[in-house]
Enzyme design. Structure first.
Site, mmCIF file in Angstrom:
data_model
loop_
_atom_site.group_PDB
_atom_site.id
_atom_site.type_symbol
_atom_site.label_atom_id
_atom_site.label_comp_id
_atom_site.label_asym_id
_atom_site.label_seq_id
_atom_site.Cartn_x
_atom_site.Cartn_y
_atom_site.Cartn_z
ATOM 1 N N GLU A 80 0.816 -1.220 0.000
ATOM 2 C CA GLU A 80 0.000 0.000 0.000
ATOM 3 C C GLU A 80 0.850 1.271 0.000
ATOM 4 O O GLU A 80 0.331 2.366 -0.135
ATOM 5 C CB GLU A 80 -0.922 0.004 1.236
ATOM 6 C CG GLU A 80 -2.040 -1.037 1.181
ATOM 7 C CD GLU A 80 -1.652 -2.407 1.719
ATOM 8 O OE1 GLU A 80 -0.434 -2.704 1.784
ATOM 9 O OE2 GLU A 80 -2.549 -3.180 2.081
ATOM 10 N N TRP A 113 0.985 -6.713 25.707
ATOM 11 C CA TRP A 113 1.562 -7.166 24.441
ATOM 12 C C TRP A 113 2.988 -7.683 24.617
ATOM 13 O O TRP A 113 3.784 -7.071 25.319
ATOM 14 C CB TRP A 113 1.628 -5.993 23.450
ATOM 15 C CG TRP A 113 0.316 -5.668 22.839
ATOM 16 C CD1 TRP A 113 -0.845 -6.346 22.983
ATOM 17 C CD2 TRP A 113 0.048 -4.546 21.995
ATOM 18 N NE1 TRP A 113 -1.835 -5.730 22.273
ATOM 19 C CE2 TRP A 113 -1.321 -4.616 21.649
ATOM 20 C CE3 TRP A 113 0.807 -3.511 21.478
ATOM 21 C CZ2 TRP A 113 -1.930 -3.692 20.823
ATOM 22 C CZ3 TRP A 113 0.208 -2.584 20.656
ATOM 23 C CH2 TRP A 113 -1.152 -2.669 20.324
#
Ligand code: ADP
Length: 542
Positions: free
Chosen positions: A331, A444
């Site tokens: 992208e 995380w």
């Protein structure tokens, strides 16, 4: 008040015109599917691209229509890059490593009119040709002598005959720089693949920025061998950048094993190469086993997935090849960041420099970056706070081809799906892809850090860290490891290797030794497949 400067459109054809005019004698060397080494110059490339542009017209390919390729890095693929885009059609580089069903889906979605293919992909083309009624012609990229005697392909044409039948005069048309030039599909690890449709303007601007000294730093003095395939985000733009700066280009065709690459590097005096980490493993193993050195190679660009510091160390300390770590995505055309040290950092001790180089680097001019938390709040650039990375810039997509998936932007920013930190000097470091993040007790754990440590162990050839379900913590890290041939290492030894290198609670709970780790079509570890394979894996709960 309007300025009084010329409105010269930024067009892909201008790169070729420049290369021919100012670097006409510079070489383009290709190792071809046929097995030979082909050698010509930018002057020849330009002439044959004009012939091919005439051939495309004769085939009835119109402005904006898509022309597909299934091809390795080679001079004919270069000719297609320029003839297709230069004449106003759209180059669609299909990934030949995809499953035939996916190739059919993507080619239909793109409405490809003509499909050019290297002979290596004959079986694939035979498998898909009858399922692609919209494709008017299939062109085998070879000469008459190598044309398949029998092939189950409708409207099969010979590339060299098409080109030879045309004059080498063709006036590259001028048109709006916002017109589409090429089309690349994301790998679609979740859902259907989506197309990134680049413009002439985005391609040329990306090319300027990527050539800059603190980006990829390419020049006419460079001999570039892109290992990254021309079907993987336009080989990171190197086929364009090489023409912009007039560098010698060496194209390896299908021969990407360590031995063949090394021979080509040496024979052609390659100074700069580029590829994903997995391809460099084969090359490093070859030079290591045979006690070889690189006589001309000075730099290599590594991106596509995180470059393990152990690999950087091997290149830099043992072989005097400096590693340029870069980050990007389909992208983003693809370049977003490049990791080049600042002058003040050059003097740091080797270990500290390596720690900076393990980061993905600073934004190249034109790309804006920010990180946000789960509520979308901007996080500080302190090298500690980790959040989703958002980007914007003139070569970042605004929407996917045909509007697939709706509006991808959030307040004008493109969410990359990567989780990253950014330090005070602007160096961005990817800790994970958001879909690969390991969430232990709500916190995380960055899988890339864990993989980098494992990859530094002398017995480890490849390591991937995934989330495995855990009764107490929801998820805990499971390390999946391929050992080097003949090397021994136990689970306990590997886990002990983490001591002191990382917060103790980040240490993986378990190690699974496997013969191979599944790699996707662009050479990256397929963590979604690994998670499936280890779905039932029971972690030790002590
Ligand atoms: P896919 O991997 O889905 O085929 P891309 O080739 O566009 O698609 O890959 C883009 C992704 O690859 C990025 O979003 C990022 O997760 C990963 N990536 C690229 N370069 C790096 C890097 N240097 N370090 C870590 N991850 C990287």
């Amino acid at each position: 008040m309007n300025a009084s400067m010329m409105q010269q459109p930024l067009l892909v054809s201008s790169l070729l015109i420049h290369a021919e005019r100012h670097h006409g004698e510079q070489e383009v060397v290709s190792r071809r599917v046929e097995g030979d080494i082909h050698r010509y110059t930018y002057r020849d490339l330009a002439a044959r691209s004009r012939q091919l542009a005439n051939a495309l017209q004769a085939l009835g390919v119109g402005f904006g229509e898509r022309v597909a390729t299934l091809a390795w890095n080679g001079h004919r693929h270069m000719e297609l890059y320029y003839a297709v885009s230069g004449s106003g059609s759209v180059l669609h580089t299909l990934n030949p490593r995809l499953h035939p069903d996916q190739v059919v889906w993507i080619a239909e979605h793109a409405q490809d009119q003509v499909l050019f293919f290297d002979l290596s992909f004959l079986p694939l083309v035979e498998a898909v040709a009858h399922r692609l009624p919209g494709v008017k012609a299939f062109v085998a990229m070879t000469g008459r002598a190598h044309m398949p005697a029998k092939a189950d392909i409708p409207n099969l044409l010979c590339y060299e005959e098409l080109v030879a039948a045309q004059p080498d005069t063709f006036a590259w048309p001028l048109f709006d720089e916002n017109s589409a030039s090429s089309l690349c599909y994301t790998s679609g690890t979740t859902g259907n693949p989506k197309g990134a449709l680049y413009s002439h303007r985005s391609t040329v601007l990306h090319c300027y920025a990527s050539a800059l000294p603190d980006a990829l730093n390419v020049s006419a003095r460079e001999v570039i061998l892109p290992v990254v395939p021309m079907f993987h985000v336009n080989a990171w733009g190197l086929p364009y950048a090489a023409c912009m700066v007039g560098a010698k280009l060496v194209l390896p065709g299908p021969f990407l094993d360590g031995k063949n690459l090394y021979e080509l590097f040496e024979r052609e005096g390659v100074t700069l190469s580029a590829g994903v980490p997995t391809v460099w493993q084969g090359l490093l193993a070859h030079v290591e086993t045979n006690g070889l050195k690189f006589s001309s190679m000075r730099r290599t660009i590594i991106g596509g997935s995180a470059c393990p510091p152990a690999m950087m160390r091997a290149f830099q300390e043992r072989y005097e090849v400096s590693v340029l770590h870069a980050w990007g995505m389909t992208e983003l055309s693809p370049l977003g960041t490049a990791c080049v040290l600042k002058a003040s950092q050059e003097k740091l001790p080797a270990e500290q420099r390596l720690a900076i180089q393990a980061k993905q680097g600073r934004a190249v001019f034109g790309v804006d970056m920010k990180i946000v938390d789960e509520q979308g709040q901007t996080l500080p650039h302190d090298g500690k706070a980790a959040g989703e990375l958002l980007v914007r810039g003139p070569w970042v997509i605004a929407s996917y081809f045909k509007g697939d998936g709706g509006d991808p932007l959030v307040d004008g920013w493109f969410p990359t799906g990567d989780v990253a930190t950014i330090d005070a000097d602007g160096f961005m470091q990817i800790t994970d892809r958001s879909k690969d993040v390991i969430k232990s007790g709500g916190e995380w754990i960055g899988s890339i850090d864990l993989e980098n440590i494992a990859m530094a162990h002398p017995a480890v050839a490849l390591a991937a860290c995934i989330a495995a379900s855990h009764p107490k913590w929801d998820e805990r890290p499971l390390l999946v490891v391929v050992r080097k041939a003949g090397a021994e290492v136990t689970r306990e030894q590997l886990l002990a290797f983490y001591d002191g290198k990382i917060a103790r609670w980040w240490t993986p709970d378990d190690v699974a030794f496997v013969d191979a780790i599944p790699l996707g079509a662009t050479g990256k570890v397929q963590k979604n497949r690994l998670r499936e394979i280890f779905r039932e894996h029971r972690l030790p709960t002590a």
